[in-house]
Design a protein around this motif. Structure first.
Motif, short mmCIF file in Angstrom:
data_model
loop_
_atom_site.label_atom_id
_atom_site.label_comp_id
_atom_site.label_asym_id
_atom_site.label_seq_id
_atom_site.Cartn_x
_atom_site.Cartn_y
_atom_site.Cartn_z
N GLN A 48 1.01 0.45 -2.06
CA GLN A 48 1.96 -0.43 -2.73
C GLN A 48 2.26 -1.66 -1.88
OE1 GLN A 48 5.43 1.85 -3.94
NE2 GLN A 48 4.14 3.46 -4.80
N ARG A 49 2.34 -1.48 -0.57
CA ARG A 49 2.54 -2.63 0.31
C ARG A 49 1.38 -3.61 0.18
NH1 ARG A 49 4.49 -0.49 6.29
NH2 ARG A 49 6.55 0.37 5.71
N ILE A 50 0.17 -3.10 0.32
CA ILE A 50 -1.01 -3.96 0.28
C ILE A 50 -1.09 -4.69 -1.06
CG2 ILE A 50 -3.53 -4.00 0.40
CD1 ILE A 50 -3.32 -1.49 2.18
N GLY A 51 -0.71 -3.97 -2.12
CA GLY A 51 -0.80 -4.54 -3.46
C GLY A 51 0.14 -5.70 -3.71
N ARG A 52 1.09 -5.95 -2.82
CA ARG A 52 1.97 -7.11 -3.01
C ARG A 52 1.20 -8.41 -2.85
NH1 ARG A 52 4.11 -5.44 -6.21
NH2 ARG A 52 2.96 -3.53 -5.92
N ILE A 53 0.16 -8.42 -1.99
CA ILE A 53 -0.58 -9.67 -1.77
C ILE A 53 -2.04 -9.55 -2.18
CG2 ILE A 53 0.96 -10.36 0.10
CD1 ILE A 53 -1.28 -9.73 2.08
N HIS A 54 -2.62 -8.35 -2.15
CA HIS A 54 -4.03 -8.16 -2.51
C HIS A 54 -4.10 -7.69 -3.95
CE1 HIS A 54 -8.13 -6.28 -2.38
NE2 HIS A 54 -8.35 -7.41 -1.72
N ARG A 55 -4.10 -8.67 -4.86
CA ARG A 55 -4.02 -8.35 -6.29
C ARG A 55 -4.60 -9.52 -7.08
NH1 ARG A 55 0.69 -6.28 -7.03
NH2 ARG A 55 0.84 -6.64 -9.27
N ILE A 56 -4.72 -9.30 -8.38
CA ILE A 56 -5.19 -10.36 -9.26
C ILE A 56 -4.28 -11.58 -9.10
CG2 ILE A 56 -5.45 -11.05 -11.67
CD1 ILE A 56 -6.30 -8.22 -12.31
N GLY A 57 -4.88 -12.75 -8.95
CA GLY A 57 -4.11 -13.97 -8.75
C GLY A 57 -4.15 -14.47 -7.32
N GLN A 58 -4.53 -13.60 -6.37
CA GLN A 58 -4.67 -14.03 -4.98
C GLN A 58 -5.94 -14.87 -4.85
OE1 GLN A 58 -3.95 -15.16 -1.94
NE2 GLN A 58 -2.83 -13.25 -1.51
N GLU A 59 -5.82 -16.04 -4.26
CA GLU A 59 -6.95 -16.97 -4.20
C GLU A 59 -7.62 -17.01 -2.83
OE1 GLU A 59 -5.32 -20.69 -5.43
OE2 GLU A 59 -5.16 -20.10 -7.54
N ARG A 60 -7.03 -16.39 -1.83
CA ARG A 60 -7.61 -16.41 -0.49
C ARG A 60 -7.77 -14.98 0.02
NH1 ARG A 60 -3.80 -20.24 2.99
NH2 ARG A 60 -4.88 -19.06 4.62
N ASP A 61 -8.72 -14.80 0.94
CA ASP A 61 -8.83 -13.50 1.60
C ASP A 61 -7.52 -13.20 2.32
OD1 ASP A 61 -11.39 -13.43 0.69
OD2 ASP A 61 -12.33 -13.87 2.63
N VAL A 62 -7.17 -11.91 2.38
CA VAL A 62 -5.89 -11.53 2.98
C VAL A 62 -6.14 -10.82 4.31
CG1 VAL A 62 -4.78 -11.35 0.75
CG2 VAL A 62 -5.78 -9.31 1.78
N ALA A 63 -5.19 -10.99 5.22
CA ALA A 63 -5.25 -10.33 6.53
C ALA A 63 -4.18 -9.24 6.57
CB ALA A 63 -5.01 -11.35 7.64
N ILE A 64 -4.59 -8.03 6.90
CA ILE A 64 -3.67 -6.91 7.05
C ILE A 64 -3.68 -6.49 8.51
CG2 ILE A 64 -3.16 -4.54 6.37
CD1 ILE A 64 -4.75 -5.19 3.76
N VAL A 65 -2.52 -6.55 9.14
CA VAL A 65 -2.40 -6.24 10.57
C VAL A 65 -1.54 -4.99 10.72
CG1 VAL A 65 -1.61 -7.05 12.81
CG2 VAL A 65 -2.61 -8.67 11.18
N ASN A 66 -2.08 -3.99 11.42
CA ASN A 66 -1.33 -2.76 11.69
C ASN A 66 -0.97 -2.71 13.16
OD1 ASN A 66 -1.82 -1.73 9.00
ND2 ASN A 66 -3.89 -1.27 9.66
N LEU A 67 0.30 -2.43 13.44
CA LEU A 67 0.76 -2.28 14.82
C LEU A 67 1.06 -0.81 15.08
CD1 LEU A 67 3.30 -5.27 15.06
CD2 LEU A 67 0.85 -5.27 15.59
N THR A 68 0.49 -0.27 16.15
CA THR A 68 0.75 1.14 16.48
C THR A 68 0.74 1.31 17.99
OG1 THR A 68 0.08 3.42 16.07
CG2 THR A 68 -1.67 1.82 16.39
N LEU A 69 1.47 2.31 18.47
CA LEU A 69 1.53 2.62 19.89
C LEU A 69 0.60 3.78 20.21
CD1 LEU A 69 5.39 2.41 20.55
CD2 LEU A 69 3.66 0.63 20.88
#
Length: 578
Positions: free
Chosen positions: A462-483
């Motif tokens: 659901q998080r990813i789907g906020r920006i990676h969805r129909i209507g997005q015109e540019r490639d998206v960057a997903i960054v995960n932070l973990t310890l």
């Protein structure tokens, strides 16, 4: 306004009195109804009532809705490939039938994690309000008979104490999301949906055929009984083998499916689907952060004494375990709250842990977040699961001159709209919780940071789907932070390597999870691993064993997708929407 259901008293009196019309009248009435429905829905009246700033309706979606209402009488399987907007199509059918006075009572059955998302999307995109049939998720819920429109977890609805009431009600429209779960007529879920009375039905599934063509028969028969003939007749005409995996007469089956199914493929709708660039920063925690993490894990192991707690205590322990991956300040607040409601001995240990959490100097994740923001473009969406962490990030980033906005479930809809408008116009960093993200479209943003991760994979999608969805015109960057060395690192490995969550199309995860036993207890499985582990080595061993189970589930899901794809290709379903 016209409604589907009327007073049946006069009709029953005629029947009991034997005052019957000639059989020919039935054929005349059915034909007249079909003609009137076709002529009445040559265009969609609902389109003029939608806010184009909130929703973009695409040509293939309009085409789908017209096919459902004109040719299929409002009973259809929406089988578009993943990412083409089946939920939008279902919402548009819903809206059109409401506008025309044909739907007053609607029941929407979905996987539990998607109930509030469906509620939010129907409200924000279509202006239609529904209540979630779960008081813990929606305080407005007053009982099954109190509401005309509900979105309910199928697992909740099928329980005997609920199913009896829901089955006794008359519904105008029933929608089932992830309908491939109804493939087996022997299951409680199948029998429950079979017992629902409704004039209109929509089943949504990108994979309507999984293990066998027999499943397709049962799904269609559940939608419209008799549409495929008898099971023996279906088998004799269309199936070559006992398992139902070899298709005969693909053209004939395609012709039958044309009456009940709409399917579009990505290759034929003319849409460009952007790529995801996924980067994970495995950060080295400070000694203070790692010592605190390990001591909290040890406390949880002792408190649970080798077995998972139940009820509210389980939820509290899940929250505490997840906060280990977020900010020390958020962890401290939770530990202090727990200390106030427990025994004297536990309170002393929790208070000491809270004191140590507040004393942790700095935050490794926070420093990494500042570096990501500095390198990103004009907008960055940052997700965290906790309001306490949002407050901490807002204060820290503000001290370093970073412009932030906050978005969470405590805002009114007007306040949420204002935040999104400012984020679109002015850029900056939007700090967002999972509760606040549902139903919000942010295609104008291209960078998403998971400051901490939910334990439920559907929440991550659901998080990813906020920006990676129909209507997005540019490639998206997903960054995960973990310890490194933490529970979250093991969890991230599960999501990345076993479920392949970050690289596949949004929506395919459910097929993998459906191959697991008790897939709806994903978070509780992790809590059980913590409860059984006496140290970090045993915790790692538990994650390794669970990872092997997930690998088996993923392989099974891939086989199902392969069978589904090959069979649908033989059926040439690209013509089904014509």
């Amino acid at each position: 306004m016209r409604h589907v259901h009327h007073d049946a008293g006069p009709l029953l009196a005629r029947l009991t009195g034997g005052r019957l019309d000639p059989p020919d009248w039935q054929r005349v009435c059915v034909l007249a109804h079909q003609i009137s429905l076709t002529r009445a829905i040559e265009h969609l009246e609902s389109l003029d009532r939608l806010d184009t700033g909130r929703i973009q309706i695409l040509p293939h979606q309009v085409e789908t809705v017209l096919a459902v209402l004109q040719r299929m009488g409002g009973r259809a399987i929406l089988a578009d490939e993943v990412g083409l907007g089946k939920t939008i199509e279902a919402g548009l059918v819903f809206k059109e039938l409401v506008v025309r006075g044909l739907v007053r009572r609607a029941l929407i059955l979905v996987p539990a994690p998607l109930t509030t998302q469906w509620q939010a999307e129907l409200d924000t995109k279509f202006g239609e309000q529904v209540v979630v049939g779960d008081r813990s998720r929606d305080p407005a819920f007053r009982g099954w008979e109190a509401h005309d429109r509900m979105v309910v977890s199928l697992d909740t609805a099928k329980l005997p104490q609920h199913a009896e009431t829901l089955s006794a009600l008359d519904w105008d429209l029933v929608i089932v999301d992830e309908a491939h779960r109804l493939k087996n007529p022997q299951t409680t879920a199948y029998r429950f949906v079979q017992g629902l009375r409704s004039r209109f039905k929509l089943f949504l599934s990108a994979t309507p055929i999984q293990n066998s063509l027999f499943e397709l028969f049962h799904l269609v028969n559940l939608l419209s009984e008799g549409a495929m003939g008898t099971l023996d007749g279906f088998k004799g005409r269309f199936i070559e083998d006992a398992r139902g995996r070899v298709l005969r007469d693909a053209e004939g089956l395609s012709a039958l499916l044309r009456r009940v199914m709409v399917r579009h493929r990505r290759s034929e709708v003319g849409l460009r689907f952007v790529e995801r660039r996924v980067e994970t920063f495995r950060l080295m925690p400070t000694p203070a952060e790692l010592d605190l993490h390990d001591d909290v894990i040890r406390y949880l192991g002792r408190a649970m004494n080798g077995s998972e707690p139940a009820g509210m205590k389980a939820l509290a322990f899940i929250r505490l375990s997840r906060m280990l991956s977020s900010s020390p300040r958020a962890l401290a607040a939770t530990l202090e709250n727990m200390a106030r409601g427990t025994t004297m001995e536990d309170a002393a240990e929790l208070t000491d842990l809270a004191r140590r959490a507040r004393g942790v100097p700095g935050s490794t994740k926070l420093e990494a977040l500042r570096a990501v923001i500095a390198q990103a473009d004009e907008r960055v969406l940052v997700f965290t699961s906790f309001r306490e962490t949002i407050a901490h990030l807002e204060a820290h980033l503000g001290e370093h001159g970073v412009r932030t906005l906050t978005f969470h479930g405590g805002l009114t809809q007007r306040e949420k709209d204002a935040v999104v408008a400012r984020f679109r116009a002015d850029g900056g960093v939007l700090l967002c919780t999972d509760a606040g993200s549902e139903g919000v479209n942010l295609q104008f943003c291209h960078t998403l940071v998971n400051f901490d991760l939910p334990w439920n994979p559907m929440r991550v999608e659901q998080r990813i789907g906020r920006i990676h969805r129909i209507g997005q015109e540019r490639d998206v960057a997903i960054v995960n932070l973990t310890l490194q060395g933490t529970i979250e690192e093991h969890m991230l490995a599960i999501l990345e390597q076993k479920i392949q969550l970050f690289t596949q199309a949004v929506g395919e995860t459910d097929l993998i999870l459906s191959q697991l036993k008790q897939a709806d207890r994903f978070e509780h499985t992790l809590l059980e691993l913590i409860a059984r582990a006496r140290d970090r080595r045993e915790l790692e061993a538990g994650f390794d064993a669970w990872g092997r189970d997930l690998e088996t589930a993923r392989q099974a899901a891939e086989k199902l997708r392969e069978f589904d794809s090959k069979t649908l290709a033989l059926l040439d379903l690209s013509a089904l929407h014509g």
